[in-house]
Enzyme design. Structure first.
Site, PDB file in Angstrom:
ATOM      1  CG  ASP A  28      -0.356  -0.082   2.509  1.00 29.71           C
ATOM      2  OD1 ASP A  28       0.885  -0.171   2.580  1.00 29.71           O
ATOM      3  OD2 ASP A  28      -1.087  -0.047   3.525  1.00 29.71           O
ATOM      4  CB  SER A  29       4.591   1.709  -0.179  1.00 30.22           C
ATOM      5  OG  SER A  29       4.801   0.545  -0.960  1.00 30.22           O
TER       6      SER A  29
ATOM      7  CG  ASP B 259       0.443  -4.036   2.126  1.00 25.55           C
ATOM      8  OD1 ASP B 259       0.594  -4.913   3.000  1.00 25.55           O
ATOM      9  OD2 ASP B 259       1.299  -3.163   1.879  1.00 25.55           O
TER      10      ASP B 259
ATOM     11  CE  LYS C 269       3.236  -6.004   3.859  1.00 22.84           C
ATOM     12  NZ  LYS C 269       2.819  -4.824   4.638  1.00 22.84           N
TER      13      LYS C 269
ATOM     14  CD  GLU D 189       0.567  -1.449   7.959  1.00 20.25           C
ATOM     15  OE1 GLU D 189       0.178  -0.636   8.832  1.00 20.25           O
ATOM     16  OE2 GLU D 189       1.095  -1.088   6.894  1.00 20.25           O
TER      17      GLU D 189
ATOM     18  CD  GLU E 116       7.839  -0.219   7.580  1.00 12.87           C
ATOM     19  OE1 GLU E 116       6.872  -0.918   7.222  1.00 12.87           O
ATOM     20  OE2 GLU E 116       8.057   0.928   7.123  1.00 12.87           O
TER      21      GLU E 116
HETATM   22  O1  KIV Z   1       3.595  -1.103   1.620  1.00 13.98           O
HETATM   23  C1  KIV Z   1       4.769  -1.498   1.600  1.00 13.98           C
HETATM   24  O2  KIV Z   1       5.541  -1.239   0.657  1.00 13.98           O
HETATM   25  C2  KIV Z   1       5.240  -2.296   2.739  1.00 13.98           C
HETATM   26  C3  KIV Z   1       6.702  -2.579   2.808  1.00 13.98           C
HETATM   27  C4  KIV Z   1       7.454  -1.374   3.174  1.00 13.98           C
HETATM   28  C5  KIV Z   1       6.998  -3.712   3.717  1.00 13.98           C
HETATM   29  O3  KIV Z   1       4.479  -2.672   3.568  1.00 13.98           O
END
Ligand code: KIV
Length: 272
Positions: free
Chosen positions: A52-53, A91, A121, A123, A190
């Protein structure tokens, strides 16, 4: 530079487990589009994370919070089409899995059905454990993520290193164990002290994948645009730049502009 020759076998969650067991490090990077996914997969990355980056890197938002499930599905399906070998993990975006585990399962199902990705994924630890259990009970592999959790940035107020205090470190260890018991296949750590990441890695039988968490995790992940030097403003201590694409691309664009302005492009060979 030694060149790693990846095997042709598709990467599965079971292969990641075997890699931990034989001490082979896991290489993971982010991907958000088809063309980059093809290059990353061809280069031999084990895992591609549709992070989600993308909210920051692709959409230009200040945080990861605004990106939607539909947007993640669009990016993930583009990545999946570019991959033959790597495991594709997506994510679950903010607001699609916290609080209500039925909603979490629906979000995960949409990602798996509509993008063709291989895993999701999430969090968090204790506070998302019901969601994690419910998603896994439907046969969907889940990767955990502890330490700095960018979706909780307004709770922390800063992107500084997490779990430097004993109480937060103890909670992280507890969350890691809970996630493992719930059945996650791997855990991202992280921006936490290297010693704590080493402790978590030694205590878990599932692989850990670090970003800003030192050398003792079972694998490493970076945001691809950051390690390629596309974005020059972001330079945390943990980031190693493997290229300076910002300079390289700026040079290419400047050459193109100057060729167009000088009527030097296209030339005779470039015409029909
Ligand atoms: O969203 C993302 O890119 C991440 C990584 C930094 C692990 O969660």
């Amino acid at each position: 530079m030694s060149v790693h020759k990846p095997s042709d076998k598709k990467v599965t969650t079971h292969r990641l487990q075997e890699m931990k067991e034989r001490g082979e490090k896991i290489a993971m990077l982010t991907a958000y589009d088809f063309s980059m996914a093809r290059i990353l997969d061809g280069a031999g990355l084990d895992v591609l994370l549709v992070g989600d980056s993308a909210s920051n890197v692709i959409a230009g938002h200040e945080t990861t919070l605004p990106i939607t499930l539909d947007q993640m599905i669009f990016l993930a399906s583009s990545v999946v089409r570019g991959v033959d070998r790597a495991l594709v993990v997506v994510d679950l975006p903010f607001g699609t899995y916290q609080g209500d585990s039925r909603n979490a399962l629906q979000s995960a199902i949409r990602i798996m059905k509509e993008s063709g990705a291989h895993a999701v994924k999430v969090e968090g630890g204790e506070f998302v454990i019901e969601s994690v259990r419910r998603i896994i009970s439907a046969g969907i592999p889940v990767m955990g993520h502890l330490g700095l959790m960018p979706q909780s940035i307004y709770k922390y107020g800063t992107y500084a290193v997490r779990a430097t205090e004993e109480a937060e470190a103890a909670q992280l260890l507890k969350d890691a164990r809970l996630l493992q018991e719930a059945g996650v296949f791997a855990l991202v750590l992280e921006k936490i002290p290297a010693q704590l990441a080493q402790q978590v890695t030694a205590q878990l039988h599932i692989p850990t994948i670090g970003i800003g968490a030192g050398p003792h995790t079972d694998g490493q992940v970076l945001v691809t645009h950051d390690m390629l030097g596309v974005n020059q403003e972001f330079s945390p201590r943990f980031l190693r730049r493997y290229a300076d694409l910002h300079t390289e691309m700026t040079r290419a664009f400047a050459s193109y502009i100057s060729d167009v302005k000088a009527n030097d492009f296209p030339n005779e060979q470039e015409c029909y």
